[in-house]
Structures are given as C-alpha cells and as structure tokens.
Write an enzyme that holds these catalytic residues in place. Structure first.
Site: not given
Ligand code: GLN
Length: 453
Positions: A71, A146, A170
């Site tokens: 990532k 994400s 994410s």
């Molecule tokens: N969807 C969550 C957010 O936008 C989780 C994001 C993540 O785990 N990085 O904060």
C-alpha cells in the site's frame, strides 16, 4: 495458492524470476483497466534473480520468490510513498518500514506500490489522486477502501500477497468487496514504523491474499516486537502457519445488536449462513451474544480519527515532505483536517474527543464481556454492497459503510474477512473478530472454512 506456489519454488518447478515475470505480464495486460498499481518496482526482476540464487543453494527465506504488493502509505526505500495524494506525488521512501525489512529478510519480492484512498481516508478506493481502482470481482462497483489497490491486485492475480493498513476497516472492507481474505491484526501486533499515520491509536498493518495459508505466513513474518515501535507486543508471536489445522474447540457468537445495523438483509443472511457452517465444522452452534453500544461506533470513531489525523498531517507543511497538504488534497482529507482542527480546540475540551474516548472504553468493555462466552464473533464486514462507481458522494453515507469494521479498531482486537458468497453480482465477506492477540484462533477458523469449500 501460496502453499503450492512455495513448494513449486522450493522444488525448482518454477523460479522466482518466472513468478515475477508472470506477474509483470499480468500487470501490463490488466492494470490499465484495474488501476491497482501506482508504481511497479523496476528492480523486481533483479531481486528475483538474487532470490533464485538463494533458492538454488537452499538458503532462501520463508517468502522466497513471492510477489508482494505494498500500500502506498508504507515506506519502501526508493519507491514512491504517495499516499495516493498530490501532496506527496513526488515523494520517495528514504528507508524501509519494519514490515518491508522483514519481508525482504525472508526473500519476499516487493512488486510495487498500490493504489488507495487518499491518505487512507475512505471506503471505496475512489478518492485517489491517481484515479479510482476498479473491482476485479464485481466490474462497475467499487473495490472498497482504503486498501483498494492491495485487494484489487490480489483479486486480479497481479501478485501473490499484499499488505495494507486498517484504521477502521481498510483491509477488511476491500477484502470483502473483492472476494478475498484479509487480516487486521491486534493493535501492537505489527510494527507501524514506516507507516504514514492516519490515526495512530487505531491503525495497524495487515495482510491480504487469496488463501488463509498465505495470509498466515505473511502475518507470521511481519508481526512481532520492534525497537522502532514502542507499542508492539513483547509476547511471543504465534507461528500461525504451524497452528493451522490444529484441533481446537472454538465457539462462535453472533449478535442481534449487529444484525439491527445491517441495512441489507441479504448480506446478513449470507454471513449468517457462513457463520453457521463454521460453527458446524467446529462442532458447535452459533451462540447469541450481547454487544451493547456498538450502534455508537461510527460516532465514536470519527472524532478520534479527525483529531489524530489533523495532528499527524501537521508535518505535511510543504517543507520536508512534498507539497502543503491543505492546498493539494482532496475533499475528504480536507474535511478531516478542518474538522480535526476545530474539535481539538481548547474551548471544546471534553465535548467531542474526550467523549469519544469514553465511548471507546465502553465499546471495548462490551467486547471483553462478549468474549467471556465465545472465542470468535461473526458479523458482516459492511452493511451494504459495494456501490457502483461514483454513486456515493455524501460523506455520511460513506461513513455508514464502517459500522461493522471500526469496532475492532476501537477495541484494539483482531479481525479477518473470509468470502461468504455473492449478493447480486458482488462478493460479500464474513467478518470474524477475536480478542487481542488471538490471531491464531481467527486463522484457524478461516482455515476450517477453506477446507470445507
Ligand atoms: N473508512 C474508514 C475511514 O475512512 C477507515 C479507513 C482506514 O481503515 N484507513 O476512516
């Protein structure tokens, strides 16, 4: 699958160079449509040659010859660590994150840097400065986020395994949407050294792959104490791969308190049936557990994220790293920065952030209570199917996807996602949660499900 691939590599049926070349070809063929990779590692083929030498001499590590996608918020020396943002468009990693050093030490090959929601803020993979990632398992729908590129690269067969980060879902959300397996480890299980913080008290680096063995192996390699991350655990890290398949009595719980929050009945049904199957193969029944106050999870999670994200982005002022973030980021990132600045003001002391910390404790306690009666809790990964590209624009609608995943981050426990079938044309993932540092139970249960297929 990783187990078979590794034995092929060890027996000399295939070489690391062949493996990497195949993936480079796949990426060339498929990725203009999927957009999973932001940058392919130009040295991957060279690295593979070195690993082949080691394989020949019998001195290769546990991941020898496997292609691993990273990532874009995890530092790899010499590769772009963009966080999928214009703000860091030209920034290159100056050192290897702990997880990368560990992967390299076991002869895993870094395939490249993959796409994500900008600065890991998102649920769909649509907010990247480098363009949205497509879902290889459900064309036209979002891949989830994400860690969109990590999941899509695995699902489209462009790497063996991937690493992502999970602050509120994410890893699990895209694993579910792309029909693969993903593991979010307990807080402190895996070093965050070299991870660009989104919200440091909630996040961790974890794994994505097509099989349980691959996830377990990568987890075994990347986890453990690090002198660079003070919150990493000192307790012995399980050898997950040798634990797999061991006879274990595991009990599964489900909760009406989660069921109530699932807006798509079909998803709950698919997940319930998979959890029932799991209980059956484990020789038991699904028990009902009480999960008080989990309906507050989103309202608890976001103020904490806003404040921590605001704080962690102060270093992106355009001097040391790339461009000034406020002037070069997308809407969602800016919303969190401005929101975080506002609610961390002295005059709001105790009003939002402190309250959220109190609610966080209550939710953590609720899990501790539930885990007195069961080893694992089964629930959906997201309350809705992955939407079609561009369909969700209201931030509240986006945040609603996180209802089931943020709970684990608030409580610091571990969780994983295993495919539970399809609804319409989209994959749905069963989410399993286990107490802190009980990853081996999680992996064992998933292994049973995999054997049952
Ligand atoms: N969807 C969550 C957010 O936008 C989780 C994001 C993540 O785990 N990085 O904060």
């Amino acid at each position: 699958m990783v187990f078979a691939k590794l034995s092929g590599l060890k027996n000399g049926e295939i070489t690391a160079s062949d493996n990497i070349k195949d993936y480079l070809d796949f990426i060339k063929k498929k990725d203009n449509k999927i957009n999973a990779f932001i940058a392919v590692n130009k040295n991957a083929a060279e690295d593979a040659k070195e690993v082949d030498k080691k394989l020949k001499s019998g001195k290769a590590g546990k991941l020898a010859g496997l292609a691993i996608a990273v990532k874009s918020n995890i530092s790899v020396k010499g590769l772009p660590v963009t966080c999928a943002s214009k703000a860091l468009e030209d920034y290159k990693g100056t050192f290897d994150a702990d997880v990368i050093s560990k992967i390299r030490a076991e002869d895993g090959i870094i395939m490249g840097m993959v796409n994500m929601d900008e600065f890991a803020c998102g649920i769909s993979g649509e907010t990247s400065y480098f363009g949205a990632t497509q879902n290889p398992a459900a064309p036209g729908r979002v891949p989830g986020g994400s860690s969109s590129g990590s999941a899509a690269a695995v699902a489209a067969d462009m790497c063996d395994l991937a690493i992502g980060s999970d602050t509120g879902g994410s890893i699990r959300n895209p694993a579910s949407h792309c029909g693969i397996i993903g593991i979010k480890p307990s807080y402190g299980r895996v070093s965050r050294y070299g991870l660009v913080d989104m919200a440091m008290s909630l996040e961790g680096i974890g794994t994505l792959g097509r099989d349980v063995y691959g996830n377990a192996l990568l987890m075994e390699v990347i986890s453990g104490k690090s002198k660079f991350d003070a919150v990493t655990a000192d307790n012995k890290v399980g050898k997950y791969t040798t634990e797999l398949g061991k006879k274990k009595k595991l009990t599964i719980g489900m909760s009406e308190d989660f069921e109530k929050l699932c807006t798509d009945r079909r998803i709950y049904k698919a997940v319930e049936s998979k959890a029932g199957k799991l209980a059956e193969v484990l020789g038991g029944k699904v028990r009902n557990v009480k999960m008080q106050h989990v309906d507050l999870a989103i309202q608890t999670y976001y103020p904490i994220v806003y404040v921590e994200f605001f704080s962690s982005t102060r270093k992106f002022d355009g001097r040391k790293y790339g461009r000034k973030i406020e002037d070069n980021c997308g809407e969602e990132v800016l919303r969190r920065i401005l929101g975080g600045r506002e609610i961390s003001k002295a005059e709001y002391k105790g009003k939002y952030y402190r309250k959220a910390l109190i609610a966080r404790k209550i939710i953590t306690k609720s899990f501790a209570e539930a885990f007195k009666g069961v080893d694992l809790i089964a629930l959906p990964t997201t309350p809705m199917l992955p939407h079609r590209m561009g369909e969700v624009t209201d931030p509240r609608a986006a945040y609603a996807y996180d209802a089931f995943t943020v709970t684990a981050n608030l409580a610091g426990i571990c969780g994983g996602v295993f495919p539970a079938g399809k609804v319409e044309d989209a994959p749905v993932g069963l989410q399993l949660l286990a107490p802190c540092f009980c990853e081996s139970n999680l992996l064992n249960a998933m292994h049973k499900l995999e054997q049952d297929l």
